[in-house]
Design an enzyme around this catalytic site. Structure first.
Site, PDB file in Angstrom:
ATOM      1  N   GLU A 196      21.943 -13.770  -1.718  1.00 27.76           N
ATOM      2  CA  GLU A 196      22.846 -14.449  -2.817  1.00 27.76           C
ATOM      3  C   GLU A 196      21.912 -15.232  -3.572  1.00 27.76           C
ATOM      4  O   GLU A 196      21.581 -15.408  -4.029  1.00 27.76           O
ATOM      5  CB  GLU A 196      21.771 -15.793  -1.079  1.00 27.76           C
ATOM      6  CG  GLU A 196      22.902 -15.542   0.121  1.00 27.76           C
ATOM      7  CD  GLU A 196      22.706 -16.785   0.948  1.00 27.76           C
ATOM      8  OE1 GLU A 196      22.390 -17.729   0.660  1.00 27.76           O
ATOM      9  OE2 GLU A 196      22.980 -16.522   2.272  1.00 27.76           O
ATOM     10  N   GLU A 245      18.015 -17.548   8.104  1.00 27.42           N
ATOM     11  CA  GLU A 245      17.030 -18.378   7.950  1.00 27.42           C
ATOM     12  C   GLU A 245      16.369 -18.812   9.973  1.00 27.42           C
ATOM     13  O   GLU A 245      16.332 -19.975  10.018  1.00 27.42           O
ATOM     14  CB  GLU A 245      17.429 -20.317   7.235  1.00 27.42           C
ATOM     15  CG  GLU A 245      18.396 -19.313   6.144  1.00 27.42           C
ATOM     16  CD  GLU A 245      18.881 -20.717   5.123  1.00 27.42           C
ATOM     17  OE1 GLU A 245      18.517 -21.503   6.010  1.00 27.42           O
ATOM     18  OE2 GLU A 245      18.879 -19.881   4.684  1.00 27.42           O
TER      19      GLU A 245
HETATM   20  C1  XIL Z   1      25.928 -22.669   0.896  1.00 29.79           C
HETATM   21  C2  XIL Z   1      26.806 -22.724   0.475  1.00 29.79           C
HETATM   22  O1  XIL Z   1      26.977 -22.145  -0.993  1.00 29.79           O
HETATM   23  C3  XIL Z   1      27.336 -24.304  -0.129  1.00 29.79           C
HETATM   24  O2  XIL Z   1      28.628 -24.283  -0.576  1.00 29.79           O
HETATM   25  C4  XIL Z   1      27.187 -25.305   1.356  1.00 29.79           C
HETATM   26  O3  XIL Z   1      27.606 -26.258   0.651  1.00 29.79           O
HETATM   27  C5  XIL Z   1      25.891 -24.871   2.026  1.00 29.79           C
HETATM   28  O4  XIL Z   1      25.407 -23.504   2.193  1.00 29.79           O
HETATM   29  N1  XIL Z   1      21.704 -20.185   2.717  1.00 29.79           N
HETATM   30  C6  XIL Z   1      22.875 -19.626   3.292  1.00 29.79           C
HETATM   31  C7  XIL Z   1      24.311 -20.062   2.534  1.00 29.79           C
HETATM   32  O5  XIL Z   1      22.196 -18.712   4.115  1.00 29.79           O
HETATM   33  O6  XIL Z   1      24.934 -20.223   3.103  1.00 29.79           O
HETATM   34  C8  XIL Z   1      24.359 -21.198   1.744  1.00 29.79           C
HETATM   35  O7  XIL Z   1      25.198 -21.504   1.267  1.00 29.79           O
HETATM   36  C9  XIL Z   1      22.587 -21.010   0.907  1.00 29.79           C
HETATM   37  C10 XIL Z   1      21.591 -21.078   1.081  1.00 29.79           C
END
Ligand code: XIL
Length: 393
Positions: free
Chosen positions: A284, A179
């Site tokens: 994701e 990100e």
């Molecule tokens: C999220 C997790 O799923 C949660 O449990 C945590 O509280 C916050 O992070 N983008 C990403 C992930 O790259 O690491 C994130 O994961 C979701 C958004």
């Protein structure tokens, strides 16, 4: 003598008017066996995503600490059956691994990697450099003032060496930088950028490559379907390639909604990224079925903590119409992924089931969302079958 065996023969039980409670026990045991038989048979017959898409791409899932610690055995059984790649939802993030300077907590991450290896999975490391879930101390001196570029680079290298080095030859691919771009495709204004400068990204990739020369290295981000952000990633990857720095792939996160973004927008990015000669991953995936609040990518506290029932319409269950809409959306996405299977190497769901999904708490805390293929009891949803049906079509 005879009564010893009666419990197995109900007709005899009747004939000899065996005590009533034995009959009840017998019926209960038979009932239980039947239930177990049907559950077991249904499980056995359930298609397996990893097998269905074996020729196309890995099908992955993000697992959490509780699952890996063994608190949720039915989750673990489902993960083993359905997926051939794993991502760590949180246990490899900086704040978990090195919460204090030089103090490492590798216990949960070790369990995660061991699980992936034991089950012959393609193991992802997530992530090394990000502006979230990184402790404040990383950017500060003991006096509380910001560290210099040199000190921060040293800390970054030390962290990467330790973490990537520990799982060398075990973790197959790393989200090196997460990100780093704004919605306009510029470099995000993070402490990494402010203190080190724009070359922090290439440094992270260099350090990771040195720590494990065989690991694949990825750039990972959300909203990569947006044209400006897409262009930003293309610039970034070309820059790394020009400098001869290893980058193997781009992870498009895929935290999407029922009607947003469109398949065409997603497709345009898949095509553009694959032209760079790198792998494309949907890293994701989850599809929220809930209303999209204002500023959902960067929700202010009023949205995060909103209790507005209009934002949480399915607290008591999901109507069939929405179940079907989710199934349709997933089917069309997977048709798109299969169309581009030469570019896409992995599709990873961000969570196993609707109970464990982070979307129950993002972007609004405490809603009831339904973004995955398995429901709160690990049962396959309509969306699961619609995804399976797309294969080979
Ligand atoms: C999220 C997790 O799923 C949660 O449990 C945590 O509280 C916050 O992070 N983008 C990403 C992930 O790259 O690491 C994130 O994961 C979701 C958004």
């Amino acid at each position: 003598m005879e009564t010893k065996y009666l419990i197995f023969y109900p007709s005899d039980v009747m004939k000899h008017s065996f005590p009533k409670h034995s009959l009840t026990i017998w019926l209960s045991i038979t009932g239980l066996c039947l239930v177990l038989f049907f559950v077991f048979t249904a499980e056995q017959q359930l298609p397996s995503l990893k097998k269905v898409f074996i020729k196309d791409f890995y099908v992955g899932v993000a697992v959490n600490q509780g699952q890996m610690a063994g608190y949720l055995p039915s989750d673990v059984a489902l993960v083993k059956k359905q997926f051939d790649s794993v991502s760590p939802e949180n246990v490899l993030k900086w704040s978990r691994v090195q919460p204090k300077p030089h103090t490492f907590n590798f216990g949960p991450a070790d369990k995660y990697v061991k699980f992936g290896m034991k089950n012959d999975m393609f193991i992802i490391g997530h992530n090394l450099v990000w502006h979230k879930q990184v402790p404040d101390w990383v950017f500060k001196n003991d006096d509380g003032k910001p560290v210099s570029r040199e000190v921060l680079l040293k800390r970054m290298k030390y962290h990467i060496d330790k973490v990537v080095g520990r799982y060398k030859g075990k973790i197959n691919g790393w989200d090196v930088v997460n990100e780093a771009l704004t919605e306009q495709g510029k470099l995000r204004d993070t402490k990494w950028l402010k203190i080190i400068g724009s070359d922090y990204i290439e440094k992270a990739f260099e350090y990771a490559h040195k720590a494990d020369p065989d690991a694949q290295l990825y750039y990972n981000d959300f909203n990569l379907w947006k044209p400006a952000k897409r262009e930003g990633v293309i610039r970034l990857v070309k820059e790394l390639q020009k400098k001869g720095i290893r980058i193997d792939g781009i992870g498009m996160q895929g935290h999407w909604y029922l009607h947003k973004p469109s398949d065409d927008q997603i497709e345009a990015s898949i095509q553009a990224f694959s032209k760079l000669g790198v792998k494309v991953m949907i890293s994701e995936l989850d599809i929220s079925v809930l209303p999209i609040p204002k500023d959902h990518d960067n929700p202010p506290p009023s949205i995060r903590h909103s209790r507005d029932p209009a934002l949480n319409p399915y607290a008591n269950g999901l109507p069939d119409s929405v179940k079907n809409a989710l199934a349709t959306r997933y089917a069309s996405l997977f048709r798109l992924f299969e169309k581009h299977k030469d570019a896409i190497t992995r599709v990873t769901f961000w969570g196993l089931n609707d109970k464990e999904t982070w979307r129950n708490n993002w972007p609004v805390i405490g809603r009831k969302d339904y973004p995955l293929l398995f429901n709160r009891y690990n049962q396959p949803k309509e969306a699961f079958y619609s995804v399976v049906e797309t294969s080979g079509k």
